[in-house]
Each structure stands twice: as structure tokens, then as C-alpha cells.
Design a protein around this motif. Structure first.
Motif, PDB file in Angstrom:
ATOM      1  N   ASP A  60      -3.103  -4.556  -8.459  1.00  0.00           N
ATOM      2  CA  ASP A  60      -4.180  -3.732  -9.014  1.00  0.00           C
ATOM      3  C   ASP A  60      -5.442  -3.795  -8.165  1.00  0.00           C
ATOM      4  OD1 ASP A  60      -4.448  -6.448  -9.864  1.00  0.00           O
ATOM      5  OD2 ASP A  60      -5.879  -5.806 -11.405  1.00  0.00           O
ATOM      6  N   GLN A  87      -4.800  -1.736  -4.909  1.00  0.00           N
ATOM      7  CA  GLN A  87      -4.897  -0.297  -5.136  1.00  0.00           C
ATOM      8  C   GLN A  87      -6.349   0.145  -5.332  1.00  0.00           C
ATOM      9  OE1 GLN A  87      -2.438   1.995  -4.938  1.00  0.00           O
ATOM     10  NE2 GLN A  87      -1.114   0.325  -4.258  1.00  0.00           N
ATOM     11  N   THR A  88      -7.130  -0.677  -6.005  1.00  0.00           N
ATOM     12  CA  THR A  88      -8.548  -0.338  -6.192  1.00  0.00           C
ATOM     13  C   THR A  88      -9.266  -0.254  -4.848  1.00  0.00           C
ATOM     14  OG1 THR A  88      -8.631  -1.379  -8.369  1.00  0.00           O
ATOM     15  CG2 THR A  88     -10.725  -1.096  -7.226  1.00  0.00           C
ATOM     16  N   LEU A 119      -7.569   2.826  -2.687  1.00  0.00           N
ATOM     17  CA  LEU A 119      -7.602   4.198  -3.208  1.00  0.00           C
ATOM     18  C   LEU A 119      -8.925   4.525  -3.899  1.00  0.00           C
ATOM     19  CD1 LEU A 119      -3.984   4.384  -4.677  1.00  0.00           C
ATOM     20  CD2 LEU A 119      -4.775   5.073  -2.397  1.00  0.00           C
ATOM     21  N   ASP A 120      -9.344   3.680  -4.829  1.00  0.00           N
ATOM     22  CA  ASP A 120     -10.520   4.003  -5.631  1.00  0.00           C
ATOM     23  C   ASP A 120     -11.829   3.855  -4.865  1.00  0.00           C
ATOM     24  OD1 ASP A 120      -8.653   4.322  -7.610  1.00  0.00           O
ATOM     25  OD2 ASP A 120      -9.101   2.432  -8.623  1.00  0.00           O
ATOM     26  N   TYR A 121     -11.834   2.958  -3.868  1.00  0.00           N
ATOM     27  CA  TYR A 121     -13.088   2.671  -3.168  1.00  0.00           C
ATOM     28  C   TYR A 121     -13.149   3.277  -1.774  1.00  0.00           C
ATOM     29  CZ  TYR A 121     -14.381  -0.610  -6.881  1.00  0.00           C
ATOM     30  OH  TYR A 121     -14.721  -1.182  -8.090  1.00  0.00           O
ATOM     31  N   ASN A 181     -17.319  -5.254  -9.541  1.00  0.00           N
ATOM     32  CA  ASN A 181     -16.138  -4.987 -10.347  1.00  0.00           C
ATOM     33  C   ASN A 181     -15.736  -6.260 -11.101  1.00  0.00           C
ATOM     34  OD1 ASN A 181     -13.388  -4.649 -11.191  1.00  0.00           O
ATOM     35  ND2 ASN A 181     -13.154  -3.004  -9.713  1.00  0.00           N
TER      36      ASN A 181
END
Length: 338
Positions: free
Chosen positions: A192, A195-196, A199-201, A276
Motif C-alpha cells: 500500500d 502504490q501510494t 501512483l498517488d504522489y 501521511n
């Protein structure tokens, strides 16, 4: 300090021992949290199905205000509990803040909780190098990257998030997930988190401000060494806890300072783009495995025959040679401490 020490099949009646070192006190809810991280057993299960006791007292696991002092505290299931309860003598999946130094050291089977333990069951694909524990790039691009990262943190935090010091000459940008993971494309981190970051950052990834905060240089160094970490109080506040006696005593019990109101470039307010929470949880988890694994000092030292299983466990976890024999013998306690 706390050292959680786990028994083996050879000492089945001692499921776990929590050792609080001399001149130390700990909030019991923290002890439950650390033990839960180490074993994977939920805090609620520990409170309702296990008992915690020393030679002097039995603890009330449901008391949120309980502090415990120096000594050994044994953990056992309640007498009438189902024997199918989770066995605390089993380690949960270990985590490490930094990547392993080399693939060879990972294959050698490091001691549970050591800095060389890979943080996830995910293995990097062939051809991906394993970096060193620190990030020692000195290229012009690396200098610019770090400067941008620190400047962005400065705009958000304005001061050390731990001490409140606003002297710019004393402050540094601190990564929560170390930058050295970037060199191996984040393989080995929990999926997790990977992926953060990937992809998310985008596009900054590990240099996103949500993976950092402003700290004094000495506080930053102690954070990287995992002498201290933070515990989520459940109300948006993060309390500083000592993970080692080298933690700066002045910051223990302090709370991370949430940024002042303001707007960031990504259309979020500064408080909304603070660190985060999952990354802070990961730092705490890896700190627990690294610092609270039964390798601390034992200020009692004397065990009667009834305490021999506990003494053997302490000897295994406090001595690398004993631990090596324990591993090579397939978990034979008697051979490990002979």
C-alpha cells in the motif's frame, strides 16, 4: 526501555515477556500497542483474553491511565480461554525502515527486528539493486531535489514539527519513508505504501511533502536512528515516544505540530497535506521491531528454577551468538543456551 521477549516451543508456558528497563515508566496502552505490532494480535484481543502480571502485581489491561514501572511482565492467556487463541510466541511480519544493504544479507536470514529485515513479502524483480541504508547522492540534481523538498516543507511547516524551533539554520527536511527506497523502485515496502508513492504522489513520489516534515538536525538524526517515533492518539494528534534511551528526553511526550492554515500548490490546505498517517505508522512499526526485541539490559539477572524458561529466552534474544545457534538448531532452546 521496553523489550518484548517471546518464548518458544521449549518454554510454552511463557507466551511473552515485556521488560521495562531501570529508571523507566511506560503508559500501558503503549505497551499493548507495541506488543500488538510485534505479534499481529489486536489490542482489543490482548486486553480481553490475556493477563499481564509481574511478581508484585497483576495489571488491569483495560485501564487507559495505567503506567508500569521497571521489571518483567509476563503475558499469558486467561486460565479459562480457548487454547486456539493467537500464540504470542509468533512474530508478525517484520518491517524495516530502510532497505536491506544487500540481497545477500537478506538471504542470510537476519534476526527478527534487525535493520536488515525486509519490510514486505514482495521481492524486487531481478536486476533491481538493493541500496545502502542512507542516501549519499552528491550530484547537482540531488542537491536541487533536496533543496526543493526542504523548501516545500518550510512553506508548510514553518518550524520544527517537534520542538517548534523556527531558526532556518537549524532545520532540515526529513523524509519519513527514506529516500534510499527510490533506488530499488520501492520494492520491499508494504504494497500500500509502494502504490501510494508510485501512483498517488506523482510526479514527486518519495519527495512529496506528505512524506516529510521539517526538523532540527539533531532531532532528524535521532528519528532516522529510530531512537524516537510517534503514536497516533486517535484524535489527529501524534505523541512522541522514546524507542531507545538515546532519544532526546526533552521531546518525549510532545506532540507533532500541525501546520498553520494556508493553501498548498495541490489545492489542499497545509494541514490537509501534512504527513501521511500511514507513513508515520510504518515508522513506528519498524522502530518497534528494531528497538524492542529483547536485546536490552536486564537489571535483575537472577532467575530461580521456576523462571528458567524466561531466563533462557532472555539469553537467546540478548546475545547474537546464542540467537545464531537457536536459528541453526531449528528453534532448539536447550542447544541455543548450552
Amino acid at each position: 526501555m521496553i523489550n518484548a521477549v517471546f518464548s518458544t516451543e521449549g518454554a510454552a508456558e511463557v507466551l511473552a515477556v515485556v521488560f521495562v528497563g531501570a529508571n523507566s515508566t511506560r503508559p500501558f496502552p503503549d505497551v499493548l500497542l507495541f506488543l500488538s505490532i510485534l505479534t499481529g494480535v489486536p489490542v482489543q484481543t490482548l486486553q480481553s483474553h490475556y493477563r499481564f502480571f509481574s511478581k508484585q502485581q497483576t495489571l488491569n489491561a483495560a485501564d487507559p491511565n495505567l503506567n508500569i514501572g521497571p521489571g518483567h511482565y509476563v503475558v499469558q492467556p486467561n486460565a479459562d480461554e480457548d487454547p486456539a487463541l493467537p500464540q504470542l510466541g509468533r512474530w508478525a511480519n517484520t518491517v524495516s525502515l530502510f532497505p536491506p544493504r544487500s540481497a545477500a544479507s537478506s538471504r542470510a536470514g537476519p534476526r527478527p527486528g534487525s535493520a536488515g529485515t525486509v519490510a514486505s513479502a514482495s521481492n524486487p524483480p531481478s536486476g533491481v539493486s538493493t541500496p545502502r541504508d542512507d542516501d549519499t547522492e552528491a550530484s547537482p540534481e540531488a542537491v536541487k531535489r533536496y533543496a526543493r523538498f526542504t523548501l516545500s516543507l518550510g512553506l508548510r511547516d514553518r518550524r520544527c514539527v517537534v520542538t517548534g524551533n523556527a531558526d532556518p539554520d537549524a532545520l532540515e527536511g526529513a523524509h519519513i519513508i527514506p529516500h534510499s527506497w527510490k533506488r530499488q523502485h520501492y520494492w520491499g515496502l508494504p504494497e500500500d505504501i509502494r502504490q501510494t508513492l508510485l501512483l498517488d504522489y506523482q510526479p514527486l513520489c518519495i519527495d512529496d511533502v506528505r512524506n516529510g516534515c521539517l526538523m532540527e538536525a539533531s532531532i532528524h538524526a535521532a528519528f532516522n536512528m529510530q531512537y524516537w517515533s510517534v503514536v497516533d492518539e486517535g484524535d489527529g494528534r501524534w505523541r512522541v515516544v522514546a524507542m531507545d534511551k538515546k532519544a532526546p528526553s526533552s521531546i518525549v511526550g510532545q506532540y507533532l505540530r500541525i501546520p498553520d492554515p494556508g493553501s498548498a500548490d495541490n489545492h489542499l490546505t497545509y494541514p490537509e497535506c501534512f504527513v501521511n498517517p500511514r507513513f508515520l505508522q510504518f515508522h513506528l512499526q519498524s522502530a518497534v521491531f528494531r528497538r524492542m526485541r529483547g536485546a536490552g539490559e536486564d537489571d535483575e539477572g537472577d532467575y530461580d528454577d521456576r523462571d528458567k524458561p524466561l531466563g533462557d529466552v532472555m539469553k537467546i534474544w540478548a546475545d547474537e551468538e546464542n540467537f545464531g545457534r537457536y536459528v541453526r538448531s531449528g528453534g532448539n532452546v536447550a542447544l541455543a543456551v548450552e
